[in-house]
Motif scaffolding. Sequence first.
Motif, short mmCIF file in Angstrom:
data_model
loop_
_atom_site.label_atom_id
_atom_site.label_comp_id
_atom_site.label_asym_id
_atom_site.label_seq_id
_atom_site.Cartn_x
_atom_site.Cartn_y
_atom_site.Cartn_z
N ALA A 405 -4.73 -40.42 -25.31
CA ALA A 405 -4.15 -39.11 -24.97
C ALA A 405 -5.25 -38.07 -24.79
N PRO A 406 -5.18 -37.26 -23.72
CA PRO A 406 -6.21 -36.23 -23.50
C PRO A 406 -6.13 -35.14 -24.56
N GLU A 407 -7.23 -34.47 -24.76
CA GLU A 407 -7.30 -33.43 -25.79
C GLU A 407 -6.32 -32.29 -25.52
N ALA A 408 -6.08 -31.99 -24.23
CA ALA A 408 -5.15 -30.90 -23.91
C ALA A 408 -3.75 -31.23 -24.41
N GLU A 409 -3.33 -32.49 -24.25
CA GLU A 409 -2.00 -32.90 -24.72
C GLU A 409 -1.95 -32.89 -26.25
N LEU A 410 -3.01 -33.34 -26.89
CA LEU A 410 -3.05 -33.32 -28.35
C LEU A 410 -2.99 -31.89 -28.87
N ALA A 411 -3.69 -30.98 -28.20
CA ALA A 411 -3.67 -29.58 -28.62
C ALA A 411 -2.27 -28.99 -28.48
N ARG A 412 -1.56 -29.36 -27.40
CA ARG A 412 -0.19 -28.86 -27.20
C ARG A 412 0.73 -29.33 -28.32
N VAL A 413 0.63 -30.61 -28.65
CA VAL A 413 1.50 -31.18 -29.69
C VAL A 413 1.16 -30.60 -31.06
N ARG A 414 -0.14 -30.44 -31.34
CA ARG A 414 -0.53 -29.87 -32.63
C ARG A 414 0.01 -28.46 -32.79
N ALA A 415 -0.07 -27.68 -31.72
CA ALA A 415 0.41 -26.30 -31.79
C ALA A 415 1.93 -26.25 -31.95
N LEU A 416 2.64 -27.09 -31.20
CA LEU A 416 4.10 -27.09 -31.25
C LEU A 416 4.62 -27.49 -32.63
#
Length: 544
Positions: A405-416
């Motif tokens: 998983a790309p870091e951008a997707e991981l960042a989105r999920v972590r924030a949500l």
Amino acid sequence: GTTIGSVVLIKLTFDRFIHHPHALSVASLVWFGLGFLVLALIHAGMRMLERIDAEQLGQGYVHQVRMVLYAHLSSLPPRKLQMRTRGSIMLRFVGDLTALRQWVSLGLARIIVAGVTISGSLLALALISWPLALTVGAVVVPGTALSLLLGKLLLQAAREVRRRRGFLAGNLNEQVASMAVVQVSGQTRWEQNRVERQSGRLKAALILRAWVIGGLRAVTTATTAIARAAALIMGAILVSFDQTTPGTVVAAMSIVGFLVPSLRDLGRVYEYWQGARVSIEKIHQFLDGAIPVVESKRTGGLRCGAGHLVFSHVSVSGSLTNFSATAVPGSVIAVVGPNGAGKSTVLSLVARLVDPECGTVQLDGKDLCKLARDSLHRVVSVASPDLPLLSGTIRKNLCYRWRSAPEAELARVRALCGIDELLDDLPDGEDTRIAEGGVSLSAGQRQRIVLARAILGSPLLLLLDEADTNLDPGARAVFNEILTSHEGTVLMVTHQLDSALRADILWYMENGKLIATGKPDELLQFDSRVAEFFRLHEQQVLAS
């Protein structure tokens, strides 16, 4: 070859030096000594290669069986898997495979080596003196037959040991998983007595097996000792009648000496075979005990679908009967009903944890039974208390469905899911290691990570099976936000009225059938069964 060579060299040495003592010289002794040394080195080298080759053979076979077992294990429906204890499953991979390896590496290989050695020894003995060969054979054959008779007792003893070990392993695995329940219930002493009884029965079974194994080894030892004595007596008689030479008798005694380790190995072989025989039975029972989910071709194009889900006259024994329903793309479906209504089975069908016995489940027009289960992980995701966190780092758990998983997707999920706040309180952030089940985290923290793992990659179908149970306020807010913001289709099994009211459509089930469907507020107002279900659930919550 080394056995025959050694026998011939021993016979020549003794006959020459006894009948021609004047031929004794340092040079001849050196040559004979070198001959014995070369034969000993060859024999030692062959023994070393025998052990290495036997282990390679055994480990290769066990590796293949282990992968077959794991492939079967990973294809079993969860409901079938839950009917087995962890201890019994682990015995398949540890105890039974060890017994198979011992049979192949130490049993089957020794049969071949011992068979060749015994045949070669008896052939060499027959070449130098057939009366001595008959004498030794007359002892070895009955001893082997007696070992076979004792083998039946060993099979029974091995089965009893296997059964007792399975009981103890299953109990201990359960205790490790639920020790807190034992402690808070004040049942520590009772469980300790239970383990003591099971351990005592296993001890008795192992001792009984040791008696049988000891009997087998005693037969082997007695056979070799009697064979040696018989060869010596017959040799003395033959020498006294000038029908053989002292060198022949010494060579015959050496042959019997070669037979000793081979006969001892054959005694152990039967022990290994009986242990492996029981393990083979258990492995076959494991492989034949449940019908796995059948694999088929890959998803091909599902990733670009809309998430339109259709159940058509689906039936699963004991769970669903002629179930038909449709989830439109992008909708949130609340699946509610009393325990045993078949709600979780509906979700299991979508995740292909179980296949329908009749009827079809289609996603964007494609029959899920014709799709590979492993390839559905990007389009169908599940969050449930029954799908715990794994031991390892938090990052491993977050990315378990999508390792790249790309870091951008991981960042989105972590924030949500509020994971960043959680990581701030941990010493190593995403690299913090957690125990199996995430027991080192709070319930709310575990649930946030479980939800984050499920929504990574924005799956077309998000399956939430009781994922809103026992949430703290922070985790509850995360759950509600996921219901609101997720772009795909959501199927949510819930008992919570608040969660059900957030759904677009409510499916009410009883006894494996879809009883009512519609908007949640309308069903609560006009369908007494739905209203009564939530009223009873609320009473149970208040009572507890």
